[in-house]
Design a protein around this motif. Sequence first.
Motif, PDB file in Angstrom:
ATOM      1  N   HIS A  84      35.601  40.052  30.618  1.00 30.87           N
ATOM      2  CA  HIS A  84      36.496  39.060  30.036  1.00 30.87           C
ATOM      3  C   HIS A  84      37.632  39.780  29.310  1.00 30.87           C
ATOM      4  N   SER A 122      25.328  37.379  33.989  1.00 33.03           N
ATOM      5  CA  SER A 122      26.548  37.341  34.786  1.00 33.03           C
ATOM      6  C   SER A 122      26.971  38.766  35.130  1.00 33.03           C
ATOM      7  N   SER A 123      27.862  38.907  36.113  1.00 31.34           N
ATOM      8  CA  SER A 123      28.296  40.255  36.506  1.00 31.34           C
ATOM      9  C   SER A 123      28.985  40.962  35.353  1.00 31.34           C
ATOM     10  N   GLY A 124      29.762  40.231  34.555  1.00 34.64           N
ATOM     11  CA  GLY A 124      30.419  40.846  33.407  1.00 34.64           C
ATOM     12  C   GLY A 124      29.425  41.321  32.365  1.00 34.64           C
ATOM     13  N   GLU A 148      37.162  48.026  33.253  1.00 34.00           N
ATOM     14  CA  GLU A 148      37.515  46.614  33.075  1.00 34.00           C
ATOM     15  C   GLU A 148      36.853  45.683  34.092  1.00 34.00           C
ATOM     16  N   LEU A 149      36.157  46.224  35.098  1.00 34.64           N
ATOM     17  CA  LEU A 149      35.601  45.397  36.169  1.00 34.64           C
ATOM     18  C   LEU A 149      34.717  44.276  35.628  1.00 34.64           C
ATOM     19  N   SER A 150      35.043  43.053  35.990  1.00 35.80           N
ATOM     20  CA  SER A 150      34.278  41.836  35.649  1.00 35.80           C
ATOM     21  C   SER A 150      34.264  41.513  34.163  1.00 35.80           C
ATOM     22  N   GLN A 207      26.281  42.116  32.945  1.00 34.14           N
ATOM     23  CA  GLN A 207      25.582  43.275  33.505  1.00 34.14           C
ATOM     24  C   GLN A 207      26.454  44.531  33.424  1.00 34.14           C
ATOM     25  N   HIS A 208      27.745  44.386  33.728  1.00 36.84           N
ATOM     26  CA  HIS A 208      28.645  45.534  33.661  1.00 36.84           C
ATOM     27  C   HIS A 208      28.682  46.138  32.260  1.00 36.84           C
TER      28      HIS A 208
END
Length: 449
Positions: free
Chosen positions: A404, A371-373, A400-402, A375-376
């Motif tokens: 939880h 998921s993007s989170g 904090e991008l993407s 990966q971030h």
Amino acid sequence: MGVKLVFKIIKIRIEGLFDQSSHEFNLHLEGITILHAPNGFGKTTMLKLIDHIFNGRLFELKRIPFRKVDVFFSDQSRLEIIKERRSRNIVDETQVERISYEYHKVDGESQIFQPKLRLTKRYSITVLEELLPFLERVGPELWEHTETGEILDYHDVIKLYGTFLPLAPEYDWPDWLKTIRKKISVHFIGAHRLLQTSPLQSKNKRQNREKYQSAVRHFSNELVLSIQSKLAQWSAYSHEMDRTFPERLLSARKEQEKLSLSSKEQIEKKLKELEFKRARLARVGLIDQITEDQNFSIDNLDEFTCRLLSLYIEDTERKLKYFDDLEERLNLLLELVNKKFLNKELVIQRDQGFVIYVNNRKKKLEVDELSSGEQHILVMYYQLLFQTEPGEIVLLDEPELSLHIGWQGQFVEDLYDIMTLRKMTILIATHSPDIIDGRWNLTVALENP
């Protein structure tokens, strides 16, 4: 003898940002400073401004509207960066901008550097189209990116793809400014972290194109190369130690010096420590997996056997110590990432880099299928651990991008683990109170202009 002071930044003051606001903040003694404010306050621009100042990007400094930046150092000296507007033509009232670096020492002495603001090289349209074929010309000095559709002017092209073009001479920085830049190393980690670009080279220049690759896959491949390089160096080092082992053993027997490990208990303890170290190295793919536990039964050791085992342990410790820095970073990466992944596990293999398992290793997942989170978090922690140097100031934009909300609350705690290992200073720009997680003592609230 007095204690030598570390030369570091303690405070930054920015005046006339966007020609309307000014900000001043201290860097927190704990090593983490958090700039927080709503969108539009210039947090990212402030980080970029600091990055451009210390990495010598004068062209980028010219593009950011500001009047003055003061950087205060721990030895009470100060670096002042001033942007001046000067009229160039009285008739049409056109203006030019000049950047000045002024260093004010504690003793009152000042040094000034005023570089000429110019592109280091003006590339012809023909050269740009030949070397950057993924750009299609749509105007006199306008190009469209054939894959993204983005419209770029000449300055945008140089900014984004200048590293792909032939190198031009650097500005002739004075020695005093080179010294400051060497002491204050700055690394910027931007918010757009999930995509990496690199040019694919072909014998036919017209066939050259830009390759877009997910950052997780890019860094996975990069990690494989780093591990392979380290293993090659270790192999040469290890072979040299093995070659000299007999000579050193005979020498130690002749010298009859006092043994460092003379008892059964000492030797057994050291051998167990080596097995633990091997397990940590195997966990991150630096050596082969250990298939079963080693049971050592050591009784009634004579002096020569103690000497032999002592030298073996000493050699093995030196060999395995060669991996210490890389192993610590890899294991911390696994620890921080895997405590956040749900029903997934990150594994590191020396020939594949990042490997993702699902449902207790019953299934493998491609890294760019995260998921993007996910990966971030993987990309950001990799950058902090593997793309920075100890002692650097890391400028981290919108971590904090993407992520939880629970991951955001754990972020500062994770940063302290990374800082302990890498000895860095971190300046964060965020608009998320969840990143702060109650640590308001680390924050600087930017005021409304």
